[in-house]
Design an enzyme around this catalytic site. Structure first.
Site, PDB file in Angstrom:
ATOM      1  N   GLU A 190      52.298 -84.419-127.551  1.00 55.54           N
ATOM      2  CA  GLU A 190      52.033 -85.428-128.589  1.00 55.54           C
ATOM      3  C   GLU A 190      50.578 -85.876-128.472  1.00 55.54           C
ATOM      4  OE1 GLU A 190      52.767 -87.041-131.119  1.00 55.54           O
ATOM      5  OE2 GLU A 190      54.865 -87.633-131.272  1.00 55.54           O
TER       6      GLU A 190
ATOM      7  N   ASP B 249      53.229 -94.430-129.623  1.00 52.09           N
ATOM      8  CA  ASP B 249      53.013 -95.807-130.069  1.00 52.09           C
ATOM      9  C   ASP B 249      54.322 -96.564-129.821  1.00 52.09           C
ATOM     10  OD1 ASP B 249      52.324 -98.103-131.443  1.00 52.09           O
ATOM     11  OD2 ASP B 249      52.056 -97.156-133.373  1.00 52.09           O
TER      12      ASP B 249
ATOM     13  N   ARG C 226      40.002 -86.576-138.234  1.00 55.05           N
ATOM     14  CA  ARG C 226      40.601 -85.661-137.243  1.00 55.05           C
ATOM     15  C   ARG C 226      39.558 -84.809-136.531  1.00 55.05           C
ATOM     16  NH1 ARG C 226      46.182 -85.928-137.887  1.00 55.05           N
ATOM     17  NH2 ARG C 226      46.981 -86.080-140.002  1.00 55.05           N
TER      18      ARG C 226
ATOM     19  N   GLY D 185      48.685 -84.387-135.625  1.00 58.86           N
ATOM     20  CA  GLY D 185      47.755 -85.051-134.703  1.00 58.86           C
ATOM     21  C   GLY D 185      47.468 -84.328-133.403  1.00 58.86           C
TER      22      GLY D 185
ATOM     23  N   PHE E 288      44.516 -99.551-133.427  1.00 64.82           N
ATOM     24  CA  PHE E 288      44.498 -98.255-134.105  1.00 64.82           C
ATOM     25  C   PHE E 288      43.327 -97.411-133.622  1.00 64.82           C
ATOM     26  CE2 PHE E 288      44.765 -95.212-137.592  1.00 64.82           C
ATOM     27  CZ  PHE E 288      46.143 -95.074-137.648  1.00 64.82           C
ATOM     28  N   VAL E 289      43.586 -96.131-133.391  1.00 65.60           N
ATOM     29  CA  VAL E 289      42.546 -95.209-132.934  1.00 65.60           C
ATOM     30  C   VAL E 289      42.491 -93.984-133.857  1.00 65.60           C
ATOM     31  CG1 VAL E 289      42.567 -95.868-130.489  1.00 65.60           C
ATOM     32  CG2 VAL E 289      44.189 -94.148-131.290  1.00 65.60           C
TER      33      VAL E 289
ATOM     34  N   ASP F   3      44.246 -89.196-137.077  1.00 60.54           N
ATOM     35  CA  ASP F   3      43.661 -89.571-138.361  1.00 60.54           C
ATOM     36  C   ASP F   3      43.965 -91.007-138.738  1.00 60.54           C
ATOM     37  OD1 ASP F   3      46.517 -89.186-138.877  1.00 60.54           O
ATOM     38  OD2 ASP F   3      45.973 -89.355-140.986  1.00 60.54           O
TER      39      ASP F   3
ATOM     40  N   LYS G  11      50.137 -96.131-126.094  1.00 62.20           N
ATOM     41  CA  LYS G  11      49.970 -97.572-126.328  1.00 62.20           C
ATOM     42  C   LYS G  11      51.129 -98.271-125.633  1.00 62.20           C
ATOM     43  CE  LYS G  11      47.932 -97.285-130.958  1.00 62.20           C
ATOM     44  NZ  LYS G  11      48.206 -97.488-132.405  1.00 62.20           N
TER      45      LYS G  11
HETATM   46  P1  IMP Z   1      55.542 -93.603-132.668  1.00 60.75           P
HETATM   47  O1  IMP Z   1      56.713 -92.853-133.227  1.00 60.75           O
HETATM   48  O2  IMP Z   1      55.529 -95.042-133.139  1.00 60.75           O
HETATM   49  O3  IMP Z   1      55.409 -93.499-131.165  1.00 60.75           O
HETATM   50  O4  IMP Z   1      54.244 -93.006-133.336  1.00 60.75           O
HETATM   51  C1  IMP Z   1      53.774 -91.757-133.028  1.00 60.75           C
HETATM   52  C2  IMP Z   1      52.948 -91.177-134.152  1.00 60.75           C
HETATM   53  O5  IMP Z   1      52.310 -92.191-134.945  1.00 60.75           O
HETATM   54  C3  IMP Z   1      51.821 -90.359-133.593  1.00 60.75           C
HETATM   55  O6  IMP Z   1      52.200 -89.011-133.412  1.00 60.75           O
HETATM   56  C4  IMP Z   1      50.734 -90.526-134.630  1.00 60.75           C
HETATM   57  O7  IMP Z   1      50.875 -89.567-135.638  1.00 60.75           O
HETATM   58  C5  IMP Z   1      50.962 -91.880-135.236  1.00 60.75           C
HETATM   59  N1  IMP Z   1      50.101 -92.932-134.646  1.00 60.75           N
HETATM   60  C6  IMP Z   1      50.488 -93.979-133.882  1.00 60.75           C
HETATM   61  N2  IMP Z   1      49.450 -94.758-133.535  1.00 60.75           N
HETATM   62  C7  IMP Z   1      48.369 -94.162-134.090  1.00 60.75           C
HETATM   63  C8  IMP Z   1      46.944 -94.487-134.067  1.00 60.75           C
HETATM   64  O8  IMP Z   1      46.484 -95.478-133.472  1.00 60.75           O
HETATM   65  N3  IMP Z   1      46.136 -93.641-134.739  1.00 60.75           N
HETATM   66  C9  IMP Z   1      46.588 -92.533-135.409  1.00 60.75           C
HETATM   67  N4  IMP Z   1      47.886 -92.204-135.457  1.00 60.75           N
HETATM   68  C10 IMP Z   1      48.776 -93.003-134.803  1.00 60.75           C
END
Ligand code: IMP
Length: 185
Positions: A108, A112, A174, A53, A161-162, A168, A140
């Site tokens: 990053e 999330d 992407r 990403g 979700f974005v 993606d 987020k």
């Molecule tokens: P975390 O470990 O929950 O903080 O998630 C991080 C990873 O989840 C990011 O590097 C993204 O690959 C993916 N991710 C989280 N939210 C989104 C979203 O809204 N769109 C796309 N990918 C996301």
């Protein structure tokens, strides 16, 4: 140059609308790049991009950072092709650079739950860098359950979700030049 930037996008049967324009992203990325340039003036930091990403943000951010620097990548898997995190992080590609004594800038696309970045921060800290700076384009805030101190955040966004600009939805979207957010169902 013809960039791919429709007003709306349907991905995996769901509808998304523009949330951040190409210009807003570019201006904020340039600001963070200038701040990193000041922060590391006279040093030679190494950017570590989190695949897949962060590849577009990282490439723009590096070019907005007006000092010598290096780059390497790491790849994690926590989402598979779903929208909701599996809650587990697996490393799919390791870092090859020696980070001991280096100024490391982890980049990053989005924080999330915070699981991935806290896993990475622990992993990189264990490699004895001189400093570790955490950068994310998107955060987020209300979804973050693994608290971590972020040094540079591009934009705080709602818990929706974005996609686009590297991010993606099941590998789609992407190459969109803007960031799109899911519309209400
Ligand atoms: P975390 O470990 O929950 O903080 O998630 C991080 C990873 O989840 C990011 O590097 C993204 O690959 C993916 N991710 C989280 N939210 C989104 C979203 O809204 N769109 C796309 N990918 C996301």
């Amino acid at each position: 140059m013809s960039h791919y930037k429709p007003d709306h996008i349907i991905s995996n049967g769901e509808r998304f609308r523009v949330w951040l324009t190409e210009e807003e992203i570019r201006e904020r990325t340039a600001e963070i790049g200038r701040e990193l340039g000041r922060q590391f003036e006279g040093r030679r930091p190494i950017f570590i991009g989190v695949l897949n990403g962060a590849f577009i943000f990282l490439s723009d951010l590096m070019r907005h950072t007006p000092i010598p620097c290096e780059v390497d990548f790491i790849k994690l898997s926590s989402y598979g092709d779903e929208k909701v995190s599996s809650g587990q992080v697996t490393e799919l590609k390791e870092i090859h650079a020696d980070l001991a004594g280096r100024d490391v800038i982890l980049v990053e696309d989005i924080v999330d739950t915070g699981l991935s970045i806290s896993f990475l921060a622990d992993k990189l800290s264990a490699m004895n860098p001189e400093s570790l700076t955490l950068v994310t384009l998107l955060h987020k805030v209300s979804a973050t359950t693994h608290p971590v101190t972020l040094d540079h955040v591009g934009f705080e966004i709602p818990d929706r979700f974005v996609l686009g600009y590297g991010l993606d939805y099941s590998q789609e979207g992407r190459n969109l030049a803007q960031i799109y957010i899911q519309e209400d169902a």
